[in-house]
Write a protein that holds these residues in place. Sequence first.
Motif, short mmCIF file in Angstrom:
data_model
loop_
_atom_site.label_atom_id
_atom_site.label_comp_id
_atom_site.label_asym_id
_atom_site.label_seq_id
_atom_site.Cartn_x
_atom_site.Cartn_y
_atom_site.Cartn_z
N LYS A 219 -56.91 46.75 73.56
CA LYS A 219 -56.72 45.70 75.31
C LYS A 219 -56.57 47.16 76.62
O LYS A 219 -58.01 47.34 76.98
CB LYS A 219 -55.99 44.97 75.92
N ALA A 220 -55.67 47.97 76.36
CA ALA A 220 -55.43 49.30 77.04
C ALA A 220 -56.40 49.61 77.04
O ALA A 220 -56.78 50.68 77.47
CB ALA A 220 -53.38 49.54 77.13
N LYS A 221 -56.96 50.67 75.67
CA LYS A 221 -57.80 51.35 74.72
C LYS A 221 -59.01 50.76 75.84
O LYS A 221 -59.47 52.30 76.29
CB LYS A 221 -57.78 51.90 73.86
N ALA A 222 -58.90 49.55 75.42
CA ALA A 222 -60.83 49.66 75.91
C ALA A 222 -60.62 49.45 77.07
O ALA A 222 -62.56 49.74 77.51
CB ALA A 222 -61.41 47.92 75.37
N LYS A 223 -59.53 49.45 78.55
CA LYS A 223 -59.90 49.26 79.60
C LYS A 223 -59.85 50.63 80.42
O LYS A 223 -60.77 50.62 80.85
CB LYS A 223 -58.61 48.73 79.87
N LEU A 224 -58.97 51.37 79.59
CA LEU A 224 -59.12 53.31 79.26
C LEU A 224 -60.62 53.39 79.37
O LEU A 224 -61.40 53.75 80.13
CB LEU A 224 -58.69 53.76 79.00
N SER A 225 -61.36 53.70 78.73
CA SER A 225 -62.91 53.64 77.92
C SER A 225 -63.95 52.88 78.86
O SER A 225 -64.83 54.02 79.30
CB SER A 225 -63.15 53.61 76.29
N GLY A 226 -63.68 51.64 78.68
CA GLY A 226 -64.51 51.29 80.12
C GLY A 226 -64.40 52.23 81.60
O GLY A 226 -65.60 52.76 82.22
N ASN A 227 -63.07 52.33 81.96
CA ASN A 227 -63.26 53.75 83.49
C ASN A 227 -63.58 54.54 82.80
O ASN A 227 -64.45 55.11 83.87
CB ASN A 227 -61.79 53.39 83.72
#
Length: 178
Positions: free
Chosen positions: A163-171
């Motif tokens: 989830k943290a990686k996905a959030k970072l990738s989204g940003n």
Amino acid sequence: MKRLGKLFFVLLIGTSGLVLAQIKAKVIGIKDGDTILVLDKNNNQTTLRLAEVDCPEKGQPFGKNAKQLTSNLVFGKEILYYKTTSDRYGRIIAKVYFDKDQYLSEEIIKKGLGWWYYQYSNNENLGVLESKARSLKLGLWSGSETISPWEWRKKKREASQLKAKAKLSGNSLREIAR
């Protein structure tokens, strides 16, 4: 003979470090099935993580049942505990005894509300008790899908990391799109 007496005394002192200190306390809180809060004679509060057992987490099936069992067995009672070590959270890992000689971890495993934490225990009797609870389908063993707390925590950590990686990738993608 005098030398033998001195040797025995030295051996006794040398091995005394292996004897675990017995501490008396009153249970004033139950955090979950395998974690309790105690008050010692000096009114110091201490969190104890039970040795040799791992109970279902709060979000897991039977987590509330394990907490309730622990509460029923020791809440408000005087207990004796022996510190075995400390964990990475600073909690004391302890063997807890109540009602004179009942071992709390053993009682939890017997009732089918905890796993023998074999990674940190060499008490094979606890494994026998777990097997018996499994065969009798007691507590958490009554269902077909049981997942150990350590596996459950691992999956939860992995999901959180994803989830943290996905959030970072989204940003990062939003910044590129600007």
